[in-house]
Each structure stands twice: as C-alpha cells, then as structure tokens.
Design a protein around this motif. Structure first.
Motif, short mmCIF file in Angstrom:
data_model
loop_
_atom_site.label_atom_id
_atom_site.label_comp_id
_atom_site.label_asym_id
_atom_site.label_seq_id
_atom_site.Cartn_x
_atom_site.Cartn_y
_atom_site.Cartn_z
N LEU A 9 0.86 -1.18 0.00
CA LEU A 9 0.00 0.00 0.00
C LEU A 9 0.89 1.23 0.00
CD1 LEU A 9 -2.62 -1.03 2.72
CD2 LEU A 9 -3.05 -0.75 0.28
N LYS B 201 -4.45 4.68 3.48
CA LYS B 201 -3.78 3.38 3.41
C LYS B 201 -3.98 2.55 4.68
CE LYS B 201 0.09 5.50 2.78
NZ LYS B 201 -0.47 6.85 2.73
N ASP C 210 1.46 -1.90 4.67
CA ASP C 210 1.14 -0.47 4.71
C ASP C 210 2.43 0.32 4.88
OD1 ASP C 210 -0.19 1.97 5.09
OD2 ASP C 210 -0.43 1.62 7.25
#
Ligand code: GTP
Ligand code: MG
Length: 238
Positions: free
Chosen positions: A15, A23, A81
């Motif tokens: 992400l 995100k 992430d």
C-alpha cells in the motif's frame, strides 16, 4: 487477526500513496473487516496477513479443476502499509527495491484532493511519478530480486468516494495523467531534483513512459510490464 513477522514470504501487496489518503484505514478494513474508528499518520510500515474468501480464484488457479481441494483453502497474502509522509517514503521504496515476493501495488489516493489547482494533485502526481519511474527502471537494477519482478499490476485506488468533492475514477485517471505530464517535463528540464530513485543507477534516462510523447498516459507503462488500473471506492464514511 495476525501480525506477521518479517520472515514470511507470503505473496505481498504494497500500500503506497500520499499521507492521509487512507492506506492504514484500508489495511484495517482488510484486517478486521470493519474500518478503523481512528488512524494516526503512519511512521513505520506495518503488515497484516490477510486472506481472500474461500472459493476465490486467483488467475494462477485458472487451470485447476473446480473439484481441486486447494480451492477450499483461504488464499493468504501479506498486505504491507507504508507511511506516506514525504520524509518517510524510503520505507515504500525499500519495499520495491528490496521486494519480498511482491505481487502488486495499491497506490491509494484521496479523490477529494485531486481537483485542478489543488496542491494534493501535485503531491500525488509527484509521488506516483517517482514510484512508476522506479518500476520502469527495475530492469536496469543490479539487484536480482528487483530485476526479477515481472509484470507488476498497480491499482490506483481512488479513495474517499463518499465525499462530495471526490472525483470519479475516470477523472482521477485523466487528472493524474495530465499532472504527471507536467511533473515529467519539469523534471526533465532539471528544475526539480527527483530525490529518489535507485541508488545504484548512474545518469540513466529519467523520462517516464514513452520517449517523445507530450502527454503521459498510464498505458505507456505497459511497455515496461507495469499495468495500471484506476478504480474508485471508499474505505470509510459511506
Ligand atoms: P499516512 O499514514 O500519513 O500515510 O496516511 P494514510 O494513508 O495511512 O491515511 P489514514 O488511513 O490514516 O486516513 C487518513 C484519514 O482519512 C483518516 O481520518 C481516515 O478516517 C480518513 N479516511 C480514510 N478513508 C476514507 C474514506 O473512504 N472516506 C472518508 N471520508 N474518509 C476516509
Ligand atoms: Mg497510515
């Protein structure tokens, strides 16, 4: 819910995107099935082990029999992430230049900050330009793992579609293409220093996409086996 250790080699999805685009909210949604009540701006990458619902078929499953018991298993993957803050983007870049079974990238944008003249548009296009350039240049890399990345799908997730100022996906796409065209030509004039890129590169061509084109199009990335798709939606608030 799992917090994966860094040791796993599950297929991973990254992400990436500017700060505040959603995100971490998206990661939380995948991880818990509901969107987060509250997120804070991220300072370090986090990853979560996720799985597709039983019965979901990956494209690699297309030759499997419908009776194959593998279809009854969850398809696990790691969602990673990364922080969007300008000073913390080395985390995202490291995940590309030192990929761990990287299968795809979700570039999350805040569709409500992409109107013409909005500085969010410039920031988003800048970041996306740099990521796409790193991917374009991956075949020149000395790092074998980067070089070995074959086709990389990038989903531009036009998030926050619930906000009335949000642009629809088609406009997100054309606005970003237009703005990336501007980034590209100003970079080539040497007005801006890209600041990122693969360290082991010399002064290779820094031009993104098709040489000689005046307008950048995501389609131009297909020559480099980078397939870009834009899709709209919202994580929270709808
Ligand atoms: P950094 O960690 O700084 O890179 O940001 P991030 O991309 O992780 O953003 P985050 O997930 O923390 O979300 C930022 C804010 O946007 C939070 O207040 C979220 O609640 C909000 N948000 C996320 N998705 C949506 C959405 O679909 N709609 C609306 N209205 N708000 C959203
Ligand atoms: Mg975050």
């Amino acid at each position: 819910v799992f917090r994966a250790s860094g040791l796993t080699t599950l297929p991973s999805i990254l992400l990436i995107g500017p700060s505040g685009s959603g995100k971490t909210s998206l990661l939380t949604l995948f991880e818990r099935g509901t969107s987060a009540a509250q997120t804070h701006t991220s300072q370090a990458p986090i990853s979560a082990e996720c799985h597709l619902p039983v019965g979901t078929l990956a494209s690699s499953d297309r030759y499997r029999s419908v009776n194959d018991p593998t279809n009854l298993r969850h398809k696990k993957f790691l969602l990673v992430d990364t922080p969007g803050h300008g000073k913390l983007r080395h985390h995202a870049l490291a995940s590309i230049t030192n990929p761990q079974n990287l299968k795809g990238i979700i570039f999350v944008v805040d569709a409500a900050t992409l109107s013409a003249g909005d500085e969010g548009l410039r920031h988003t296009a800048d970041y996306l330009h740099d990521i796409l350039l790193v991917l374009q240049k991956r075949t020149e890399s000395k790092n074998k793992a980067v070089k070995a990345l074959k086709e990389i799908p990038i989903l531009i997730a036009a998030n926050k579609g619930d906000l009335f100022t949000a642009l629809p996906a088609s406009l997100v796409k054309s606005s970003l293409e237009m703005e990336i065209s501007k980034v590209r030509s100003s970079r080539s004039k040497g007005l801006l220093d890209s600041g990122i890129g693969m360290e082991d590169e010399g002064d290779r061509d820094e031009w993104l996409g098709e040489v000689g084109s005046t307008e950048f199009r995501f389609k131009q990335m297909e020559e480099f086996d980078v397939v870009v798709e834009v899709s709209g939606g919202n994580v929270a608030g709808g």
